[in-house]
Design a protein around this motif. Structure first.
Motif, short mmCIF file in Angstrom:
data_model
loop_
_atom_site.label_atom_id
_atom_site.label_comp_id
_atom_site.label_asym_id
_atom_site.label_seq_id
_atom_site.Cartn_x
_atom_site.Cartn_y
_atom_site.Cartn_z
N SER A 277 48.38 53.39 109.65
CA SER A 277 46.95 53.16 109.47
C SER A 277 46.35 52.76 110.80
N LEU A 278 45.13 53.16 111.03
CA LEU A 278 44.46 52.84 112.28
C LEU A 278 43.95 51.41 112.28
N GLY A 279 44.01 50.77 113.43
CA GLY A 279 43.40 49.45 113.60
C GLY A 279 41.92 49.61 113.93
N PRO A 280 41.21 48.51 114.16
CA PRO A 280 39.78 48.61 114.46
C PRO A 280 39.48 49.40 115.73
N LEU A 281 40.26 49.16 116.80
CA LEU A 281 40.07 49.93 118.03
C LEU A 281 40.40 51.39 117.80
N GLY A 282 41.52 51.65 117.14
CA GLY A 282 41.90 53.03 116.86
C GLY A 282 40.87 53.75 116.01
N LEU B 80 33.57 45.42 117.65
CA LEU B 80 33.49 44.07 118.19
C LEU B 80 34.89 43.59 118.53
N ILE B 81 35.15 43.37 119.81
CA ILE B 81 36.41 42.75 120.27
C ILE B 81 36.06 41.32 120.60
N ASP B 82 36.41 40.41 119.69
CA ASP B 82 35.91 39.04 119.74
C ASP B 82 36.83 38.11 120.52
N GLU B 83 36.24 37.39 121.47
CA GLU B 83 36.92 36.39 122.29
C GLU B 83 38.05 37.00 123.11
N ILE B 84 37.71 38.01 123.90
CA ILE B 84 38.68 38.68 124.75
C ILE B 84 39.25 37.72 125.79
N ASP B 85 38.52 36.63 126.11
CA ASP B 85 39.04 35.69 127.09
C ASP B 85 40.20 34.85 126.56
N LYS B 86 40.45 34.91 125.27
CA LYS B 86 41.59 34.20 124.69
C LYS B 86 42.84 35.07 124.60
N SER B 87 42.75 36.29 125.09
CA SER B 87 43.87 37.23 124.99
C SER B 87 44.95 36.93 126.01
N ASP B 88 46.10 37.58 125.82
CA ASP B 88 47.14 37.58 126.83
C ASP B 88 46.58 38.16 128.12
N ILE B 89 47.10 37.74 129.25
CA ILE B 89 46.54 38.14 130.54
C ILE B 89 46.57 39.66 130.74
N ASP B 90 47.47 40.37 130.07
CA ASP B 90 47.61 41.81 130.28
C ASP B 90 46.68 42.66 129.42
N LEU B 91 46.11 42.10 128.36
CA LEU B 91 45.34 42.93 127.43
C LEU B 91 44.13 43.61 128.07
N ASP C 73 43.06 52.08 130.16
CA ASP C 73 43.43 53.48 129.93
C ASP C 73 42.78 54.02 128.66
N VAL C 74 42.73 53.20 127.61
CA VAL C 74 42.12 53.64 126.35
C VAL C 74 40.64 53.89 126.55
N PHE C 75 39.95 52.99 127.26
CA PHE C 75 38.52 53.16 127.50
C PHE C 75 38.24 54.35 128.40
N GLU C 76 39.12 54.59 129.37
CA GLU C 76 38.90 55.70 130.30
C GLU C 76 39.21 57.05 129.66
N GLU C 77 40.23 57.10 128.82
CA GLU C 77 40.64 58.35 128.21
C GLU C 77 39.88 58.64 126.92
N MET D 99 47.61 62.79 118.56
CA MET D 99 46.54 62.31 119.43
C MET D 99 45.30 61.94 118.63
N VAL D 100 44.78 60.74 118.91
CA VAL D 100 43.48 60.31 118.39
C VAL D 100 42.53 60.27 119.57
N ARG D 101 41.44 61.01 119.48
CA ARG D 101 40.50 61.10 120.61
C ARG D 101 39.08 61.11 120.07
N CYS D 102 38.23 60.29 120.68
CA CYS D 102 36.85 60.18 120.19
C CYS D 102 36.04 61.40 120.57
#
Length: 341
Positions: A153-158, A171-182, A188-192, A227-230
């Motif tokens: 099943s697809l997640g919200p971003l997917g 809505l990606i909520d509170e991105i500043d609380k994420s792991d440093i790598d997120l 890549d997802v946003f660019e592709e 492949m999932v592509r917008c």
């Protein structure tokens, strides 16, 4: 009203998104392959995420300009500000006004990974099915994309990156609380404008498409060759409380908006109260004054102001708390460094 503005900040649904021009060549993800996935554009009026504050959202000039810039450029909007200034509500307001369906919500914490937002694979369910098949003497049966699709099943971003004709709101909520790598993983997802589901790509020799469940429970999404592509890049709102810095590579791919503290704008506070609690103006004046006084010495959020106005305007029975009591109950400072009450 400016014709340039797709999102106008008026709070009333309209079809302005139909005037959105083609994207810049470097942000054009529509390759014309496959069919479009439909979605219910009126879902906010029906779904469980439809909240009254979406229509009552007070967007200032800089917010309207930033939203439209992100829409035109097909770039994520990074919204920074104190808690309670309306960062998350902005996504609801845009989705409601432009009739872009239910907001896809992805709350983030320190354990969140990119895959959490893209898709979920029920590997245990698949193993259980394989065990049943083996016990049923069907050992020669190989997994196909179609059968694997039942466990994905697809997640919200997917879901936001599915081939919809119009952009979805994510809505990606509170991105500043994420792991440093997120943040870097999102690049890549946003660019592709898409991503691969390896479990399906490995079985891509079977040509039939796979139907995958989206995060919002809408129409299933057709996936080919894993492949999932917008087709239309989603309108992405990333919220941050400003608790960390982001890498330059991430920042340059975002449109940035800094929301000022609402407690500094008395006129805006009045407008917010009037939009949410019409008819409560008399009680609101002294509460707004008290709110601003207390906000000068510690952190407060606008929903605390609304709660205080509601209590003062609706609970008028004998024994109900007065102004001092309401302040003590609901206008408590949010930051631990505030002076003692």
């Amino acid at each position: 009203m400016s014709e340039w503005r797709i999102y106008q900040g008026v709070g009333k649904p309209h079809d302005g998104i139909d005037r959105l021009p083609a994207p810049p060549p470097w942000r054009d993800f529509g390759n014309g392959e496959g069919e479009m996935t439909p979605f219910d554009r009126d879902m906010p009026a029906q779904g469980r995420h439809r909240l009254p504050h979406a229509a009552a959202y007070q967007a200032d000039e800089s917010t309207v300009e930033a939203v439209n810039t992100a829409l035109y450029l097909r770039r994520p909007l990074l919204v920074t500000g104190d808690p309670g200034v309306g960062k998350s509500t902005l996504a609801d307001a845009v989705a409601s006004e432009l009739k872009l369906g239910a907001v896809l919500r992805w709350p983030v914490n320190s354990k969140t990974t990119l895959r959490d937002g893209l898709y979920r694979y029920d590997s245990l369910g698949r193993l259980e099915e394989a065990g049943v098949a083996q016990r049923g003497a069907r050992q020669d049966e190989q997994p196909t994309p179609a059968s694997l699709g039942r466990y994905i099943s697809l997640g919200p971003l997917g879901t936001s990156l599915a081939p919809f004709a119009l952009p979805r709101v994510l809505l990606i909520d509170e991105i500043d609380k994420s792991d440093i790598d997120l943040p870097n993983d999102l690049l890549d997802v946003f660019e592709e404008g898409g991503f691969e589901i390896p479990e399906l790509a490995r079985a891509a020799d079977v040509s039939e498409p796979v139907m995958i469940r989206p995060a919002d429970g809408g129409e299933e999404v057709t996936v080919r060759r894993g492949m999932v592509r917008c087709h239309a890049f989603p309108f992405v709102v990333l919220t941050s409380n400003g608790e960390r810095e982001f890498p330059p590579a991430f920042l340059r791919r975002c449109v940035r908006l800094q929301l000022p503290a609402v407690s500094e704008d008395e006129m805006r506070l009045r407008a917010i109260v009037r939009a949410h609690l019409p008819g409560a103006d008399e009680q609101a004046e002294e509460i707004i004054e008290l709110f601003m006084q207390r906000a000068a010495t510690g952190e407060l959020a606008t929903d605390q102001l609304l709660n205080a106005v509601y209590l003062m305007s609706r609970t008028v029975k004998e024994g109900a708390p007065g102004l001092d009591g309401v302040a003590r109950l609901v206008l408590q400072h949010l930051n631990v460094t505030a002076p003692a009450e």
